[in-house]
Design an enzyme around this catalytic site. Structure first.
Site, mmCIF file in Angstrom:
data_model
loop_
_atom_site.group_PDB
_atom_site.id
_atom_site.type_symbol
_atom_site.label_atom_id
_atom_site.label_comp_id
_atom_site.label_asym_id
_atom_site.label_seq_id
_atom_site.Cartn_x
_atom_site.Cartn_y
_atom_site.Cartn_z
ATOM 1 N N LYS A 196 3.040 4.347 -1.094
ATOM 2 C CA LYS A 196 3.021 5.214 -2.288
ATOM 3 C C LYS A 196 4.192 6.177 -2.166
ATOM 4 O O LYS A 196 4.190 7.084 -1.338
ATOM 5 C CB LYS A 196 1.685 5.948 -2.383
ATOM 6 C CG LYS A 196 0.501 4.980 -2.539
ATOM 7 C CD LYS A 196 -0.828 5.638 -2.278
ATOM 8 C CE LYS A 196 -1.962 4.662 -2.500
ATOM 9 N NZ LYS A 196 -1.964 3.549 -1.518
ATOM 10 N N HIS A 250 -8.994 10.899 -0.156
ATOM 11 C CA HIS A 250 -8.228 9.660 -0.200
ATOM 12 C C HIS A 250 -6.947 9.840 0.610
ATOM 13 O O HIS A 250 -6.192 8.901 0.817
ATOM 14 C CB HIS A 250 -7.918 9.269 -1.649
ATOM 15 C CG HIS A 250 -7.378 7.893 -1.794
ATOM 16 N ND1 HIS A 250 -6.040 7.630 -1.992
ATOM 17 C CD2 HIS A 250 -7.974 6.677 -1.749
ATOM 18 C CE1 HIS A 250 -5.841 6.325 -2.079
ATOM 19 N NE2 HIS A 250 -6.994 5.722 -1.925
ATOM 20 N N HIS A 309 0.813 -1.221 0.000
ATOM 21 C CA HIS A 309 0.000 0.000 0.000
ATOM 22 C C HIS A 309 0.846 1.270 0.000
ATOM 23 O O HIS A 309 0.321 2.382 -0.118
ATOM 24 C CB HIS A 309 -0.917 -0.026 1.231
ATOM 25 C CG HIS A 309 -2.137 0.796 1.102
ATOM 26 N ND1 HIS A 309 -2.428 1.830 1.950
ATOM 27 C CD2 HIS A 309 -3.154 0.759 0.205
ATOM 28 C CE1 HIS A 309 -3.577 2.384 1.606
ATOM 29 N NE2 HIS A 309 -4.032 1.756 0.551
ATOM 30 N N LYS A 348 -4.793 10.409 4.043
ATOM 31 C CA LYS A 348 -4.896 9.873 5.397
ATOM 32 C C LYS A 348 -4.020 10.737 6.296
ATOM 33 O O LYS A 348 -2.821 10.892 6.034
ATOM 34 C CB LYS A 348 -4.421 8.423 5.495
ATOM 35 C CG LYS A 348 -5.288 7.420 4.729
ATOM 36 C CD LYS A 348 -4.838 7.263 3.319
ATOM 37 C CE LYS A 348 -5.594 6.150 2.616
ATOM 38 N NZ LYS A 348 -5.620 6.298 1.167
#
Length: 621
Positions: A279, A508, A277, A510
C-alpha cells in the site's frame, strides 16, 4: 467468485495467509482429496445473523437504551486471501429467528447471497489438475447490476459525512520528526484526531499541487477513491497497481470505465497464493514529489473506524539539471531501495515514474525501506527482501544493548498465517532470530529467552468495538488455521489503545518493535503492510540457503541511529506536541495478555453469547 445477492456489495479487507486459500474447484466438489494437505477447505457459505439486542456503548458491557433494526446477512465462498469482494445489501432486513428450522435456513442460504470473498490470486496449485465444471441445468447468470457498492453491513446510513472541522486546514498540528501518522477515526474524541490524517487531506492542495499519482494497493473502490481527490485533482492521471486476475481484474477495470484518467498496472504474482499487498502512494506535484507508505486499502471502511498508520515523506524537491545519478540519496539509501523495489514489477507503466524519482532529491529521508517481492532468492539476494532484509538492517545499524535478552519483541497485526505444528517451525526460529537481532553479535540462533508479545484483537475487543462484529471481517483468522496452532495463542495480547483514543477502533495497522523492559524506550520500530505470515515475510528453504517470498509488501523501519539517538523514548501523550522527541506508539504499553476467558477473534465461527455495540450477533454457518 463474485455473486450478486439481495444484500448487494460490501468489502472486507485483506489477509495474505497462504494457508487459508482454497484453489478454485467446482461448486459441488468443495473438498477435493487431491488438494495438498496444507490447504484447508472453506465453508461454502457464511450466513451472519444480526439479532436485535440492547445496544452497547464502546465501553465493554455498558448497555444503552438504543437498538437497531434486525438484520440477516450472508457470506458465501470464503476464499481467504483477498476477502475483498465481500458484499452486503442493507434493504429489506429479515426478522431474526433464534432457532430457524433447517428448511428455513436452507432457503435463506439459497436465496440470500452476501459477503462474496474472492481471491486476488485465483490460482490452483500446480499439482492440482483443473477440473471441468460439471454440467448443470442452471439458468444463465443474470447480468451484474452496475450500482454503487453499499458501504457497510450496518446499512446505507451507517457512514456519516464528517463535519468540516473534522479535517485539517493547515499542517501546524503535525509533529514532523518521525512523519508517522495515524488515520483519523470517526467516533472518537476530537483531540485524538489532532495530527492524524484522512485520505481527503492527503490528496488535497494542503500537501501540494498534484499533477499525477500512482496508487499501489490490495483492495480498491475506484469511485470512492476518485472522490477522495480534491475536485481540482480528480481528472489528473492515476495509475492503479494491483494484483487482480481474470474475473476480479475485469471487475476492477469495469469500475474505472467512467474515469478515462485512470490506467492500470498489474503486479506479476508468479508464486501460488501470493498477493499484491503493498500500500503506497506516489504523488507528483508542481512543487516536487512525495511518497506515502500506509496500511489502508482504498475503500471507505478502512478510513472510517479502524486504526491505521502511515509514513509520509517530506516534499522532495527536484534536483538541478545535470545532477549525477547518485545525487539526492539519503543516509538510509531510501532512493536506491525504492527504485530497486519498483524495478521488480518489470512494468513499462512505471518507467516514467522511475525517471521522476531519479530527478528528485530524497536526501532528507530518515527511514529504511523494507519490502517483500515474490520469488525464491539465494546468495546475497536473500537479504534484499522479507525478514532477512530486516535482519540485515538491524545487524548493520543497531548495536547490542545491556541485558538485551530482557527487551521484549512486539508484533501487532490483523491477520495470521499458518505457523506450523509448533513454534520451532518458523515463529521462534528464523523469524524470532530476525526480530531479536541487535548489531553484529555473531550469534546464529534465535534468542528464545527473549519474550515475544503478539498483539491481536480478542473476541471481546471486536464485540465492543465501534464497528461491532463486522470489524472482524478485516481480521480474517480462520478456524481451520487456528485449530492447527493452538500453541500460538499463548503469545496473544489484546488490543488496547487508550493512549491514542483508539481502543475501540480495531487495528488494520501492522507494527513490530523492540521495547525496553520498562516499556519506555524503543530499539527500533516498523510500520508495514506485512501481517504475521510466511507469505509476507518469507520462509527459509533448502537448508537455509534459499528464502521464498510469496507476496508484495512494503513498510518503513525507524532506527535510532538515523536520528542520532541511541533509543527512541516512547511518547506517553497523544497527540505528541510539535516539539516532542517521543515516538508515538499507537497502542498501550505494556500490552495486556489475554485473560483466562479471552479468545482470539476467529472470523468464521459464531458469537452469540452477547450482542455487539450495534445489537448484533455473529452466526456464520
Amino acid at each position: 467468485m463474485s455473486q450478486e445477492s439481495q444484500h448487494g456489495k460490501w468489502t472486507i479487507s485483506d489477509s495474505e495467509d497462504e494457508d487459508n486459500i482454497i484453489p478454485p474447484t467446482p461448486q459441488k466438489d468443495l473438498i477435493n482429496p487431491s488438494i495438498k494437505p496444507d490447504l484447508e477447505s472453506k465453508p461454502d457459505k457464511i450466513t451472519t445473523l444480526f439479532k436485535q439486542e440492547p445496544k452497547l456503548s464502546p465501553k465493554r458491557n455498558e448497555k444503552t437504551k438504543e437498538s437497531l433494526p434486525v438484520k440477516e446477512l450472508s457470506a458465501p465462498g470464503i476464499a481467504s486471501e483477498s476477502r475483498k469482494a465481500a458484499h452486503v445489501k442493507q434493504t429489506n432486513p429479515v426478522k431474526y429467528e433464534s432457532n430457524p428450522s433447517p428448511a428455513v435456513k436452507r432457503k435463506r442460504e439459497k436465496e440470500e447471497g452476501g459477503w462474496n470473498l474472492s481471491s486476488s490470486d485465483d490460482e490452483a496449485p500446480a499439482s492440482v489438475p483443473k477440473k471441468e465444471p460439471k454440467k448443470t441445468n442452471r439458468s444463465p447468470k443474470r447480468k451484474k447490476a452496475e450500482d454503487k457498492r453499499p458501504p457497510s453491513p450496518h446499512g446505507t446510513s451507517y457512514y456519516k459525512e464528517e463535519p468540516a472541522d473534522f479535517f485539517e486546514t493547515n499542517l501546524l498540528s503535525k509533529n514532523d520528526m518521525y512523519r508517522f501518522y495515524l488515520n483519523k477515526v470517526t467516533g472518537i474524541q476530537k483531540k485524538y484526531n489532532t495530527g492524524a490524517l484522512h485520505i481527503k487531506e492527503i490528496l488535497s492542495p494542503m500537501f501540494g499541487t498534484l499533477k499525477e499519482s500512482v496508487q499501489f494497493n490490495y483492495c480498491f473502490d475506484i469511485p470512492w477513491m476518485v472522490e477522495q481527490y480534491s475536485p481540482e485533482f480528480r481528472d489528473k492521471p492515476v495509475i492503479i497497481v494491483h494484483g487482480e486476475k481474470r474475473e476480479s481484474k475485469a471487475r476492477l477495470i469495469e469500475q474505472a470505465k467512467p474515469y478515462p484518467h485512470i490506467r492500470f498496472c498489474q503486479a506479476k504474482l508468479e508464486i501460488a497464493f501470493g498477493t499484491h499487498h503493498t500500500k503506497m502512494m506516489l504523488l507528483w506535484y508542481e512543487e516536487g514529489f512525495r511518497v506515502i507508505i500506509l496500511t489502508s486499502n482504498l475503500i471507505r471502511a478502512d478510513w472510517y473506524q479502524k486504526t491505521q498508520g502511515m509514513w509520509m515523506s517530506p516534499l522532495y524537491p527536484r534536483l538541478p539539471e545535470g545532477s549525477p545519478v547518485t545525487a539526492g540519496e539519503s543516509p538510509t539509501n531510501f532512493k536506491r531501495d525504492l527504485l530497486v523495489y519498483l524495478e521488480t514489477y518489470r512494468a513499462p507503466e512505471l518507467a516514467e515514474w522511475l525517471d521522476r524519482i531519479k530527478q528528485h532529491d530524497l536526501s532528507e529521508t530518515m527511514v529504511y525501506l523494507i519490502g517483500s517481492t515474490p520469488g525464491r532468492y539465494q546468495g546475497p539476494a536473500m537479504e534484499k527482501w522479507g525478514h532477512l532484509r530486516l535482519r540485515k538492517l538491524l545487524s548493520e545499524h543497531t548495536w547490542p544493548l545491556q541485558n538485551e535478552e530482557q527487551w521484549p519483541v512486539i508484533g501487532q497485526f490483523s491477520s495470521i498465517g499458518s505457523m506450523g505444528l509448533d513454534k520451532t517451525k518458523w515463529l521462534a526460529a528464523e523469524f524470532q532470530q530476525t526480530l531479536t537481532t541487535l548489531g553484529k553479535s555473531g550469534k546464529s540462533f534465535a534468542r528464545t529467552e527473549t519474550k515475544m508479545l503478539l498483539v491481536y484483537p480478542s473476541v471481546e475487543d471486536v464485540r465492543t468495538s465501534l464497528e461491532g462484529f463486522p470489524a472482524g471481517g478485516s481480521l480474517p483468522y480462520s478456524i481451520q488455521t487456528a485449530q492447527k496452532q493452538l500453541w500460538l495463542h499463548s503469545y496473544f495480547h489484546g488490543w488496547h489503545a487508550d493512549v491514542s483514543g483508539r481502543s475501540n477502533a480495531m487495528p488494520h495497522i501492522k507494527t513490530y518493535m523492540r521495547v525496553s523492559p520498562d516499556y519506555t524506550q524503543l530499539a527500533w520500530f516498523l510500520v508495514t503492510s506485512a501481517n504475521l505470515s510466511k507469505a509476507a515475510w518469507g520462509a527459509l528453504e533448502k537448508n537455509n540457503t534459499q528464502i521464498m517470498v510469496r507476496s508484495y509488501e512494503l513498510g518503513v523501519l525507524y532506527l535510532p541511529s538515523a536520528f542520532n539517538m541511541t533509543t527512541f523514548p516512547v511518547e506517553k501523550v497523544f497527540p505528541a506536541s510539535s516539539s516532542s522527541v517521543g515516538f508515538p506508539v499507537p497502542f498501550d504499553l505494556p500490552p495486556q495478555h489475554y485473560s483466562n476467558i479471552d479468545q482470539p477473534w476467529i472470523w468464521n465461527i459464531p458469537y452469540t453469547q452477547a450482542p455487539d455495540t450495534h445489537g448484533n450477533v455473529w452466526v456464520p454457518s
